[in-house]
Design a protein around this motif. Sequence first.
Motif, PDB file in Angstrom:
ATOM      1  N   THR A 105       0.829  -1.210   0.000  1.00 46.94           N
ATOM      2  CA  THR A 105       0.000   0.000   0.000  1.00 46.94           C
ATOM      3  C   THR A 105       0.856   1.250   0.000  1.00 46.94           C
ATOM      4  N   ASN A 106       0.502   2.210  -0.854  1.00 43.86           N
ATOM      5  CA  ASN A 106       1.183   3.500  -0.915  1.00 43.86           C
ATOM      6  C   ASN A 106       0.447   4.535  -0.066  1.00 43.86           C
ATOM      7  N   LEU A 107       1.230   5.262   0.738  1.00 44.47           N
ATOM      8  CA  LEU A 107       0.707   6.374   1.520  1.00 44.47           C
ATOM      9  C   LEU A 107       1.295   7.674   0.980  1.00 44.47           C
ATOM     10  N   SER A 108       0.775   8.791   1.465  1.00 47.04           N
ATOM     11  CA  SER A 108       1.249  10.084   0.971  1.00 47.04           C
ATOM     12  C   SER A 108       2.567  10.511   1.601  1.00 47.04           C
ATOM     13  N   THR A 109       2.970   9.871   2.697  1.00 51.88           N
ATOM     14  CA  THR A 109       4.030  10.412   3.535  1.00 51.88           C
ATOM     15  C   THR A 109       5.454  10.054   3.101  1.00 51.88           C
ATOM     16  N   TYR A 110       5.591   8.944   2.290  1.00 48.59           N
ATOM     17  CA  TYR A 110       6.945   8.506   1.942  1.00 48.59           C
ATOM     18  C   TYR A 110       6.862   7.511   0.795  1.00 48.59           C
ATOM     19  N   PRO A 111       7.921   7.439  -0.056  1.00 52.84           N
ATOM     20  CA  PRO A 111       7.871   6.479  -1.178  1.00 52.84           C
ATOM     21  C   PRO A 111       7.665   5.031  -0.749  1.00 52.84           C
ATOM     22  N   LEU A 112       8.208   4.639   0.422  1.00 48.35           N
ATOM     23  CA  LEU A 112       7.991   3.291   0.942  1.00 48.35           C
ATOM     24  C   LEU A 112       6.772   3.316   1.848  1.00 48.35           C
ATOM     25  N   GLY A 113       5.785   2.511   1.521  1.00 52.47           N
ATOM     26  CA  GLY A 113       4.526   2.536   2.259  1.00 52.47           C
ATOM     27  C   GLY A 113       4.418   1.389   3.241  1.00 52.47           C
ATOM     28  N   ARG A 114       3.332   0.621   3.129  1.00 54.44           N
ATOM     29  CA  ARG A 114       3.082  -0.517   4.014  1.00 54.44           C
ATOM     30  C   ARG A 114       3.249  -1.808   3.205  1.00 54.44           C
ATOM     31  N   PHE A 115       4.005  -2.746   3.761  1.00 60.87           N
ATOM     32  CA  PHE A 115       4.308  -3.981   3.044  1.00 60.87           C
ATOM     33  C   PHE A 115       3.977  -5.231   3.849  1.00 60.87           C
ATOM     34  N   HIS A 116       3.128  -5.072   4.862  1.00 62.94           N
ATOM     35  CA  HIS A 116       2.679  -6.222   5.647  1.00 62.94           C
ATOM     36  C   HIS A 116       1.161  -6.173   5.799  1.00 62.94           C
ATOM     37  N   ALA A 117       0.484  -5.785   4.733  1.00 58.10           N
ATOM     38  CA  ALA A 117      -0.980  -5.752   4.647  1.00 58.10           C
ATOM     39  C   ALA A 117      -1.580  -4.645   5.519  1.00 58.10           C
ATOM     40  N   VAL A 118      -2.543  -3.947   4.968  1.00 61.94           N
ATOM     41  CA  VAL A 118      -3.377  -3.026   5.735  1.00 61.94           C
ATOM     42  C   VAL A 118      -4.796  -3.566   5.687  1.00 61.94           C
ATOM     43  N   ALA A 119      -5.619  -3.134   6.650  1.00 68.19           N
ATOM     44  CA  ALA A 119      -6.959  -3.705   6.756  1.00 68.19           C
ATOM     45  C   ALA A 119      -7.958  -2.649   7.197  1.00 68.19           C
ATOM     46  N   ALA A 120      -9.224  -2.978   6.978  1.00 68.44           N
ATOM     47  CA  ALA A 120     -10.308  -2.072   7.353  1.00 68.44           C
ATOM     48  C   ALA A 120     -11.577  -2.891   7.537  1.00 68.44           C
ATOM     49  N   LYS A 121     -12.596  -2.238   8.095  1.00 71.07           N
ATOM     50  CA  LYS A 121     -13.912  -2.853   8.246  1.00 71.07           C
ATOM     51  C   LYS A 121     -14.959  -1.940   7.619  1.00 71.07           C
ATOM     52  N   SER A 122     -16.066  -2.543   7.236  1.00 74.67           N
ATOM     53  CA  SER A 122     -17.208  -1.779   6.739  1.00 74.67           C
ATOM     54  C   SER A 122     -18.460  -2.598   6.979  1.00 74.67           C
ATOM     55  N   ALA A 123     -19.608  -2.018   6.643  1.00 73.24           N
ATOM     56  CA  ALA A 123     -20.839  -2.800   6.656  1.00 73.24           C
ATOM     57  C   ALA A 123     -20.731  -3.911   5.619  1.00 73.24           C
ATOM     58  N   VAL A 124     -21.470  -4.998   5.831  1.00 74.83           N
ATOM     59  CA  VAL A 124     -21.437  -6.110   4.881  1.00 74.83           C
ATOM     60  C   VAL A 124     -21.888  -5.644   3.504  1.00 74.83           C
ATOM     61  N   GLN A 125     -22.850  -4.769   3.456  1.00 74.31           N
ATOM     62  CA  GLN A 125     -23.258  -4.118   2.213  1.00 74.31           C
ATOM     63  C   GLN A 125     -22.893  -2.636   2.321  1.00 74.31           C
ATOM     64  N   PRO A 126     -21.669  -2.274   1.956  1.00 75.61           N
ATOM     65  CA  PRO A 126     -21.164  -0.924   2.209  1.00 75.61           C
ATOM     66  C   PRO A 126     -21.758   0.154   1.313  1.00 75.61           C
ATOM     67  N   LEU A 127     -22.389  -0.226   0.207  1.00 73.85           N
ATOM     68  CA  LEU A 127     -22.988   0.747  -0.693  1.00 73.85           C
ATOM     69  C   LEU A 127     -24.509   0.633  -0.635  1.00 73.85           C
ATOM     70  N   LYS A 128     -25.173   1.770  -0.467  1.00 70.46           N
ATOM     71  CA  LYS A 128     -26.636   1.770  -0.429  1.00 70.46           C
ATOM     72  C   LYS A 128     -27.222   1.557  -1.820  1.00 70.46           C
ATOM     73  N   THR A 129     -26.482   1.922  -2.839  1.00 69.20           N
ATOM     74  CA  THR A 129     -26.941   1.787  -4.210  1.00 69.20           C
ATOM     75  C   THR A 129     -25.743   1.580  -5.127  1.00 69.20           C
TER      76      THR A 129
END
Length: 389
Positions: free
Chosen positions: A163-187
Motif C-alpha cells: 500500500t502506498n501512503l502520501s508520507t513517503y515512497p515506501l509505504g506498508r508492506f505487511h498488509a493493511v486492513a479495514a472494516k465496513s458494513a457487509v453491504q457498504p454501498l446503499k446503491t
Amino acid sequence: MYRSILSWIVCLFCLIGTALSVEPCCIEIIDDENGWPVPLVELRTINNQRFISDNAGVIAIDEPDLLGLKTWFHLRGHGYSIAKDGFGYEGVRMTLQPGERIAIRVKRKLPAKRLGRITGSGLFAESQKLGRMTDWKDQPIFGCDSVQNAVYEGQLFWCWGDTNLSTYPLGRFHAVAAKSAVQPLKTFIPPVQLRYKYFLDSNSLPRNVAKIPGDGPTWIDGLVSLKDQNGHEHLVASYSKIKKPMTIYETGLCVWNKENEKFEHYHTLWNDTNSLQKDTQDRPFGHACFWTDLQGQKWVLFGDPFPQVRCPATFEAWSNPDSWEKISGTVTIHAVSDGRKIVPHRGAVSWNPYRKRWVTIFTQQGGESSLIGELWYAEADSPLGPWEN
C-alpha cells in the motif's frame, strides 16, 4: 494614514487574486445509455496534457493555454468510446470557456457498467475544483495492491497488499486492513462513495496488520472466517514471506488476534531453508468461498481464480493440513463471441443470489489490449464448473 495605505494594499492584492483566478471549464463524461457519470475516462491533448474524469465523471480544466482555444482531445475510455472521425481518430474538438459546462456522451462497448474507484486519492478531486462534493474527504491511501474480503463478526473485513501512503515512497508492506458494513454501498448507481474504518497507527495512517516474523514483506491471501467446534469465530489466512527479487521463501497460516487487531503466526507450512521441495499451492490460497455438496457436507474452497483446494468449513479442518484435499481437473473457458480460448490469470468465484448461479470474474493472461488481459465473466451451476462465458 498608515492604516489606510495598508488597507488599500490588501484590497489591491485581493482584486489581483480575483482577477487571476479563473473558474474552470467543467466537462462531464456521461453514459449515453443511462445518463450515469463515467469515471476514469481520459482526455488527452495533441501535446499530451492528460485529464481523467473522477468518480462523478467530471473533469475540471483551467489551464490558461487551453481556455478559449479550439482544442482536440483524444478520448480513451477502456470500454467506453465515441465515434471515430474520417481519419480514425477517436476524440472531440472543443473550445473551453471559463465556467462553461460541456457534456460528452460516450457509448458503452462492454456488458459491465463502470461504477468508480473505491480506494486511492482524488476520488472527487475534479468535482471539488468546481465547488462540488465538498463534504467528501479522501482517506489516507494513495494506492494499494490486491484485496481480500471476509465477513467476520457481522462486518465486512477488507485486507489489502502493498500500500502506498502520501508520507513517503515506501509505504506498508505487511498488509493493511479495514472494516465496513457487509453491504457498504446503499446503491450501485454512481457516483460511488465508499468509506472504510481502517486500522490506524498513532499518526492516523493505515498500519501494518500482518507483520509475520522474518525479513521482507508479508502477503496475505485465502482470507476466511471459520467457526471452531465450540462456535467461536476465527478470522484466518495464509501468508507468504517475500525476498528479493519478489521470491516467496516461506508460507504458512496466520490467525487474527482480536484484542491486538493484527494477524499472528499460527503455523509454518514451508520454508526454503528447511526443505528441498519447492512451494506448492496445495494449501489454502487465493480467494475463499463456501459450498455445500449434494451430501450436505459444507466445504470452504480456495483458489485463484478457480477452486484448487478444499477442506471442511471448520477452524479445526483449516488448521490441519491432513484435512486439505486437492481439487483435480483443469478449467477451460471459451469466449462466447468467437469461441477463442481464454487463459485465466487472477480472480475469484462466488455464489450470486441474483443470477442464482456461481459466477467468476477474472483477468485474462495474455489478452489483446494488454499482457495482463481483459476482465472476463463466466457462470456455472457448481463452483467446480463447467464454466460458460
